[in-house]
Scaffold this active site. Structure first.
Site, PDB file in Angstrom:
ATOM      1  N   ASP A  33       0.846  -1.196   0.000  1.00 52.54           N
ATOM      2  CA  ASP A  33       0.000   0.000   0.000  1.00 52.54           C
ATOM      3  C   ASP A  33       0.884   1.250   0.000  1.00 52.54           C
ATOM      4  O   ASP A  33       1.869   1.308  -0.734  1.00 52.54           O
ATOM      5  CB  ASP A  33      -0.912  -0.041   1.238  1.00 52.54           C
TER       6      ASP A  33
ATOM      7  N   HIS B  28      -3.534   5.968   4.124  1.00 56.98           N
ATOM      8  CA  HIS B  28      -4.304   4.838   3.614  1.00 56.98           C
ATOM      9  C   HIS B  28      -3.769   3.510   4.138  1.00 56.98           C
ATOM     10  O   HIS B  28      -4.522   2.683   4.679  1.00 56.98           O
ATOM     11  CB  HIS B  28      -4.277   4.868   2.083  1.00 56.98           C
TER      12      HIS B  28
ATOM     13  N   SER C 280     -11.448  -0.541   0.034  1.00 59.74           N
ATOM     14  CA  SER C 280     -10.122  -0.583   0.653  1.00 59.74           C
ATOM     15  C   SER C 280     -10.222  -1.007   2.107  1.00 59.74           C
ATOM     16  O   SER C 280      -9.282  -1.588   2.654  1.00 59.74           O
ATOM     17  CB  SER C 280      -9.459   0.799   0.601  1.00 59.74           C
TER      18      SER C 280
END
Length: 329
Positions: free
Chosen positions: A54, A110, A271
């Site tokens: 990621d 994220h 996600s």
């Protein structure tokens, strides 16, 4: 000597992911999948290695720092020396393929949010996020740059690195519309090492059987593709779906997890659904360490609570049922 070539496509993190302030009711996802049922059996995902490919991770977050898998050859070696001979100097925690350096510090949030859903350590504060598998171990691998995108080539290198570090499960909360044969072959090759690859279906609200997204639409033997539900158990409006290429749904709307600066945030998207399934895999794998990736995948899909959703299992994630299936088949 070139056997195969293709464009170095650029892929992105899931679109339309929003952040919001912390709300104490946003622990609904953990309750929805009945994770506490397994915790009460002392099942916490102990020592299952999870690779989050990621944007990196906040290495100093109180709920994450002790869960990061340390590359001991490098941590016990010499600074500035490739002690383990893998071509990566000082990769004590992981590797940043976007910048080709050992610093996997998350600058976007994220990856930190995704990691927290999987394995954030538990505290006594009921308003603080809880990871599904808080005794699993994290390999943070970055290939996403500050713009929110990354190159297929770096994703492929990242998967090789996850394999070399001994990951059992890979979290891939990203994708794009361009089909990379080389990425497909790389994911397939992880099966030989017993690795389960879990991908986000995407946030375009489309049928990925018809409007393909990758890696979501690859539908490989060692792959699970995940869509999103909200707290009402309805499929999220943003979630991609598909009776063939999306396998099950998991909580993905208004999910509370770890964030940058030792904080917490609420985010939405497939996600977030993806690490719910990765955390679930780590939990049940720790209960049966010798299980194969196919047994783990089958347990998660065959036990999905059936609400006639437009996905191949027709259901959503249920941890007690997944554990029961795995231990009896």
């Amino acid at each position: 000597g070139v056997i195969k070539a293709e464009p170095n496509y650029r892929i992105t993190l899931d679109r339309d992911v929003k952040t919001a302030a912390v709300n104490a009711t946003d622990l609904w996802g953990i309750e929805n999948v009945l994770a506490e049922n397994l915790w009460n059996q002392n099942i916490y995902g102990a020592d299952v290695l999870v690779a989050v490919v990621d944007s990196g991770v906040d290495l100093n977050h109180d709920q994450l720092r002790s869960r990061i898998a340390v590359n001991t050859q490098e941590s016990n070696g010499l600074s500035g020396v490739d002690d383990d001979g893998n071509g990566k100097v000082d990769d004590i925690y992981g590797w940043n393929f976007a910048l080709n350096q050992d610093d996997v510090t998350d600058v976007m949030g994220h990856g930190t949010h995704v990691a927290g859903i999987i394995l954030a350590e538990h505290t006594d504060d009921a308003s603080i996020p809880k990871g599904l598998a808080p005794r699993a171990r994290l390999i943070p691998i970055s290939f996403i740059d500050r713009s929110g995108g990354g190159y297929i080539s770096d994703a492929i290198y990242a998967l090789d690195y996850a394999k070399a570090r001994g990951a059992k499960v890979v979290n891939a909360s990203w994708g794009g519309s361009m089909c990379s044969v080389l990425l497909k072959e790389k994911i397939q090759s992880l099966a030989a090492a017993g690795i389960l690859f879990v991908a986000a279906s995407g946030n375009d609200g489309v049928n990925v059987d018809q409007t393909a997204q990758f890696p979501a639409s690859f539908n490989l033997e060692n792959q699970i593709t995940v869509g999103s539900i909200g707290s009402d158990n309805l499929m999220s409006r943003f979630s991609n779906f598909g009776y063939l290429n999306v396998h099950l749904l998991a909580p993905g709307a208004d999910i509370l997890s770890t964030y940058l600066g030792n904080s917490s945030r609420v985010m939405s998207g497939t996600s977030m659904s993806t690490p719910f399934v990765v955390g679930a895999a780590a939990l049940i794998w720790s209960a049966r360490p010798n299980a194969s990736y196919l047994q783990i995948k089958q347990a998660l899909l065959a036990s999905a609570t059936n609400y006639q959703y437009p996905v191949s299992s027709r259901g959503r994630l249920s941890l007690p049922q997944a554990l029961s299936y795995l231990m009896t088949h």
